[in-house]
Design an enzyme around this catalytic site. Structure first.
Site, PDB file in Angstrom:
ATOM      1  N   SER A 109       0.826  -1.203   0.000  1.00 27.06           N
ATOM      2  CA  SER A 109       0.000   0.000   0.000  1.00 27.06           C
ATOM      3  C   SER A 109       0.862   1.255   0.000  1.00 27.06           C
ATOM      4  O   SER A 109       1.905   1.317   0.669  1.00 27.06           O
ATOM      5  CB  SER A 109      -0.903   0.009   1.231  1.00 27.06           C
ATOM      6  OG  SER A 109      -1.563   1.262   1.377  1.00 27.06           O
ATOM      7  N   TYR A 133      -2.186   5.629  -5.399  1.00 23.15           N
ATOM      8  CA  TYR A 133      -3.260   6.583  -5.636  1.00 23.15           C
ATOM      9  C   TYR A 133      -2.668   7.734  -6.435  1.00 23.15           C
ATOM     10  O   TYR A 133      -1.520   8.137  -6.192  1.00 23.15           O
ATOM     11  CB  TYR A 133      -3.836   7.117  -4.319  1.00 23.15           C
ATOM     12  CG  TYR A 133      -4.601   6.100  -3.515  1.00 23.15           C
ATOM     13  CD1 TYR A 133      -5.889   5.734  -3.877  1.00 23.15           C
ATOM     14  CD2 TYR A 133      -4.041   5.503  -2.394  1.00 23.15           C
ATOM     15  CE1 TYR A 133      -6.609   4.802  -3.144  1.00 23.15           C
ATOM     16  CE2 TYR A 133      -4.741   4.569  -1.655  1.00 23.15           C
ATOM     17  CZ  TYR A 133      -6.023   4.225  -2.035  1.00 23.15           C
ATOM     18  OH  TYR A 133      -6.733   3.292  -1.305  1.00 23.15           O
ATOM     19  N   THR A 159      -5.141   2.211  -7.919  1.00 21.30           N
ATOM     20  CA  THR A 159      -6.491   2.036  -7.378  1.00 21.30           C
ATOM     21  C   THR A 159      -7.408   3.089  -7.980  1.00 21.30           C
ATOM     22  O   THR A 159      -7.126   4.285  -7.887  1.00 21.30           O
ATOM     23  CB  THR A 159      -6.469   2.154  -5.853  1.00 21.30           C
ATOM     24  OG1 THR A 159      -5.691   1.073  -5.318  1.00 21.30           O
ATOM     25  CG2 THR A 159      -7.873   2.086  -5.275  1.00 21.30           C
ATOM     26  N   LYS A 243      -6.764  -1.557 -10.409  1.00 20.75           N
ATOM     27  CA  LYS A 243      -7.470  -2.238  -9.319  1.00 20.75           C
ATOM     28  C   LYS A 243      -8.778  -1.514  -9.023  1.00 20.75           C
ATOM     29  O   LYS A 243      -8.793  -0.311  -8.781  1.00 20.75           O
ATOM     30  CB  LYS A 243      -6.600  -2.268  -8.065  1.00 20.75           C
ATOM     31  CG  LYS A 243      -7.255  -2.951  -6.863  1.00 20.75           C
ATOM     32  CD  LYS A 243      -6.305  -2.976  -5.683  1.00 20.75           C
ATOM     33  CE  LYS A 243      -6.916  -3.696  -4.492  1.00 20.75           C
ATOM     34  NZ  LYS A 243      -8.007  -2.907  -3.868  1.00 20.75           N
ATOM     35  N   HIS A 267     -12.814  -2.961  -3.234  1.00 24.13           N
ATOM     36  CA  HIS A 267     -12.137  -2.354  -2.085  1.00 24.13           C
ATOM     37  C   HIS A 267     -12.581  -3.008  -0.777  1.00 24.13           C
ATOM     38  O   HIS A 267     -12.683  -2.357   0.260  1.00 24.13           O
ATOM     39  CB  HIS A 267     -12.427  -0.849  -2.048  1.00 24.13           C
ATOM     40  CG  HIS A 267     -11.253  -0.010  -1.628  1.00 24.13           C
ATOM     41  ND1 HIS A 267     -10.552   0.779  -2.497  1.00 24.13           N
ATOM     42  CD2 HIS A 267     -10.662   0.178  -0.416  1.00 24.13           C
ATOM     43  CE1 HIS A 267      -9.593   1.422  -1.863  1.00 24.13           C
ATOM     44  NE2 HIS A 267      -9.625   1.064  -0.589  1.00 24.13           N
TER      45      HIS A 267
END
Length: 395
Positions: A109, A133, A159, A243, A267
């Site tokens: 992440s 992100y 994402t 994703k 998510h």
């Protein structure tokens, strides 16, 4: 003497809840709003039944496969999850060591509490992908991408289902705020984050780290296929994986814009409540993907048979976060490894009992799929301008 070690993921979940602080547990466990999608992700597997074949030689089972052209020991992978030091003091470093020991891909992440350098240092032949992100301030995102590529990460996982954060009522009620000693090391100066003796005295929060801690205010709500994927491809040679795809339409766009793969994901039910369970969305994505793009999967995995069903419906790899987070909370690296082993062993058991000897043999002929439960219509107009209702999908 009866063993107290968890025998399945459900046992791990219960063990983790006992040892985790309530706010941290709520952060990991919560879904958006009424949590319909979170629960559907888990329960939807029960609508699919297995179609086993008998009298096949299953004395030798292999879960080897290829992902992005690279041979891997198993299709199991660790999905990105933020703030893993909420679960255990060693956080992502322990998770990475478990992934390396098991031979699994790990997606790190952006909001890791351990730097990407420390995480990938645990590698033992397994691959690491970097979740991303894209911010309004593209320079911040670009720095993360270039740093990940320089450190040996093999793909960028962007994402796309979070233009804003979903409303997680458990966090609202708990007034959840991460513990102040937890730092977002991917937003820190690497020299500070990776200092051998720990952070130097007086290592204050940098402007960039403060930026990272306020994602909700910095996400780019103007992000689109046209302005995101071409930009990413212009700053990195790494494969781009999208994703958060749940539809055939977005799969077609991922192909159009040259993405290497999509991850069917909602998510963990933490964004749009009421979206399809990922196992129900998977078939339409696989059909739209054809041979043009690889399809991966996450959402609601609790058993090896869940993984088998996703593979049978066309997923090439299956990722999960909560099961390994529960393992991490239970017993650090060894607990995360236990979660991976439980799911790996259950997958191999399911393969043996269905008569499948390798991943290539697992296809939809081994699964009874439920009859369509939902339909979708679109409004069109005929030549005279009269409004018509057209059935476009059955799921």
């Amino acid at each position: 003497m009866v063993s107290s070690e968890p025998a399945c993921i459900s046992d791990l979940e219960k063990a983790a809840e006992k040892v985790m602080q309530s706010g941290a547990w709520g952060y990991y466990d919560s879904g958006a709003n009424n949590e319909q999608t979170k629960y559907d992700n888990v329960s939807a597997y029960d609508q699919y039944r297995l179609h086993p074949r008998m009298l096949r030689d299953v004395s030798q089972i292999s879960t080897e496969t290829t992902i992005l052209g690279e041979k891997v020991r198993t299709p199991l992978g660790i999905a990105p999850c933020a703030l893993q030091k909420l679960a255990h003091p060693q956080g992502e470093q322990a998770m990475s060591a478990a992934a390396a020991e098991h031979g699994s891909i790990m997606i790190l992440s952006t909001y890791s509490t351990t730097s990407m350098e420390k995480v990938i240092a645990q590698a033992d032949g397994n691959s690491y992908w970097m979740q991303l992100y894209v911010y309004e301030n593209r320079e911040v995102s670009e720095q993360l991408v270039r740093r990940a590529e320089a450190n040996g990460f093999k793909a960028i996982v962007v994402t796309v289902d979070a233009p804003v954060l979903g409303r997680r009522l458990v966090d609202v009620r708990n007034r959840f705020i991460p513990l102040p000693h937890l730092r977002l090391e991917n937003f820190m100066d690497p020299a500070v984050a990776n200092a051998p003796g720990g952070y130097p005295p007086g290592a204050e929060y940098s402007e960039q780290e403060t930026f990272g801690a306020t994602f909700g205010a910095n996400g780019d709500q103007s992000l689109s296929w046209e302005n995101c994927i071409p930009w990413l491809k212009s700053i990195t040679s790494l494969p781009i994986i999208v994703k958060g795809v749940l539809t055939a339409e977005d799969t077609a766009l991922a192909i159009k814009y040259g993405c290497a793969a999509v991850i069917v994901s909602n998510h963990g039910g933490r964004q749009l409540d009421g979206a399809l369970a990922t196992i129900d969305a998977l078939p339409q994505v696989v059909e739209a993907a054809g041979d043009e793009i690889e399809v991966y999967f996450d959402g609601g995995v609790r058993r090896g048979s869940d993984i088998f069903k996703a593979l049978a419906l066309g997923a090439r790899a299956v990722f999960f976060a909560r099961p390994v987070l529960w393992g991490l909370a239970y017993d650090g690296q060894q607990g995360a490894k236990l979660a991976l082993d439980l799911l790996q062993n259950e997958l191999e058991l399911t393969m043996m009992l269905t008569g499948t000897r390798n991943i290539a043999e697992i296809d939809e002929s081994y699964v009874y799929q439920p009859v369509p439960r939902w339909v979708r219509y679109e409004s069109t107009k005929d030549a005279q301008g009269k409004k018509q209702r057209k059935l476009v999908a059955k799921i």
